[in-house]
Design a protein around this motif. Sequence first.
Motif, PDB file in Angstrom:
ATOM      1  N   TRP A  24      13.008  30.274 -14.244  1.00 35.81           N
ATOM      2  CA  TRP A  24      12.606  31.453 -15.007  1.00 35.81           C
ATOM      3  C   TRP A  24      11.227  31.250 -15.627  1.00 35.81           C
ATOM      4  N   ILE A  25      10.978  30.055 -16.169  1.00 38.50           N
ATOM      5  CA  ILE A  25       9.680  29.767 -16.777  1.00 38.50           C
ATOM      6  C   ILE A  25       8.573  29.841 -15.729  1.00 38.50           C
ATOM      7  N   ARG A  26       8.822  29.288 -14.544  1.00 38.04           N
ATOM      8  CA  ARG A  26       7.812  29.346 -13.480  1.00 38.04           C
ATOM      9  C   ARG A  26       7.515  30.781 -13.071  1.00 38.04           C
ATOM     10  N   ARG A  27       8.560  31.621 -12.952  1.00 37.05           N
ATOM     11  CA  ARG A  27       8.349  33.029 -12.586  1.00 37.05           C
ATOM     12  C   ARG A  27       7.555  33.764 -13.651  1.00 37.05           C
ATOM     13  N   ARG A  28       7.859  33.513 -14.926  1.00 36.60           N
ATOM     14  CA  ARG A  28       7.131  34.173 -16.005  1.00 36.60           C
ATOM     15  C   ARG A  28       5.661  33.764 -16.026  1.00 36.60           C
ATOM     16  N   LEU A  29       5.398  32.459 -15.818  1.00 35.57           N
ATOM     17  CA  LEU A  29       4.004  32.009 -15.782  1.00 35.57           C
ATOM     18  C   LEU A  29       3.264  32.618 -14.601  1.00 35.57           C
ATOM     19  N   SER A  30       3.938  32.740 -13.461  1.00 34.16           N
ATOM     20  CA  SER A  30       3.320  33.373 -12.299  1.00 34.16           C
ATOM     21  C   SER A  30       3.018  34.841 -12.578  1.00 34.16           C
ATOM     22  N   ALA A  31       3.943  35.539 -13.219  1.00 33.65           N
ATOM     23  CA  ALA A  31       3.729  36.950 -13.536  1.00 33.65           C
ATOM     24  C   ALA A  31       2.547  37.123 -14.491  1.00 33.65           C
ATOM     25  N   ILE A  32       2.443  36.248 -15.471  1.00 34.17           N
ATOM     26  CA  ILE A  32       1.321  36.323 -16.417  1.00 34.17           C
ATOM     27  C   ILE A  32       0.013  36.056 -15.695  1.00 34.17           C
ATOM     28  N   GLN A  33       0.008  35.081 -14.788  1.00 34.31           N
ATOM     29  CA  GLN A  33      -1.211  34.773 -14.049  1.00 34.31           C
ATOM     30  C   GLN A  33      -1.619  35.952 -13.164  1.00 34.31           C
ATOM     31  N   LEU A  34      -0.652  36.612 -12.526  1.00 30.21           N
ATOM     32  CA  LEU A  34      -0.969  37.772 -11.697  1.00 30.21           C
ATOM     33  C   LEU A  34      -1.571  38.904 -12.528  1.00 30.21           C
ATOM     34  N   LYS A  35      -1.104  39.070 -13.756  1.00 29.23           N
ATOM     35  CA  LYS A  35      -1.682  40.098 -14.623  1.00 29.23           C
ATOM     36  C   LYS A  35      -3.135  39.783 -14.962  1.00 29.23           C
ATOM     37  N   LYS A  38      -6.840  40.870 -12.290  1.00 26.36           N
ATOM     38  CA  LYS A  38      -6.753  42.319 -12.284  1.00 26.36           C
ATOM     39  C   LYS A  38      -7.310  42.939 -11.003  1.00 26.36           C
ATOM     40  N   LYS A  39      -8.306  42.331 -10.394  1.00 28.00           N
ATOM     41  CA  LYS A  39      -8.919  42.917  -9.213  1.00 28.00           C
ATOM     42  C   LYS A  39      -8.135  42.517  -7.965  1.00 28.00           C
ATOM     43  N   VAL A  40      -7.907  43.480  -7.112  1.00 26.98           N
ATOM     44  CA  VAL A  40      -7.087  43.276  -5.926  1.00 26.98           C
ATOM     45  C   VAL A  40      -7.726  42.271  -4.970  1.00 26.98           C
ATOM     46  N   LEU A  41      -9.027  42.344  -4.793  1.00 24.31           N
ATOM     47  CA  LEU A  41      -9.694  41.423  -3.870  1.00 24.31           C
ATOM     48  C   LEU A  41      -9.555  39.975  -4.330  1.00 24.31           C
ATOM     49  N   LYS A  42      -9.661  39.751  -5.616  1.00 23.94           N
ATOM     50  CA  LYS A  42      -9.496  38.401  -6.147  1.00 23.94           C
ATOM     51  C   LYS A  42      -8.064  37.918  -5.930  1.00 23.94           C
ATOM     52  N   LEU A  43      -7.105  38.796  -6.169  1.00 25.26           N
ATOM     53  CA  LEU A  43      -5.701  38.457  -5.963  1.00 25.26           C
ATOM     54  C   LEU A  43      -5.442  38.090  -4.509  1.00 25.26           C
TER      55      LEU A  43
END
Length: 56
Positions: A24-35, A38-43
Amino acid sequence: MLRGFVNYFKVANISQILKPLTGWIRRRLSAIQLKLWKKVLKLHRILKLRGFKPPF
């Protein structure tokens, strides 16, 4: 890190609880990093570098 904390303070054997908690902690950190990406090309560029294949 969590396992070391538990072992240091001699808390009961709770490995069944630590595995889902760690996931759960890993998923939350990943979600925060994805936020933060912000730019789609960078993602897309970062996901490609990490080995994911399109489409995202």
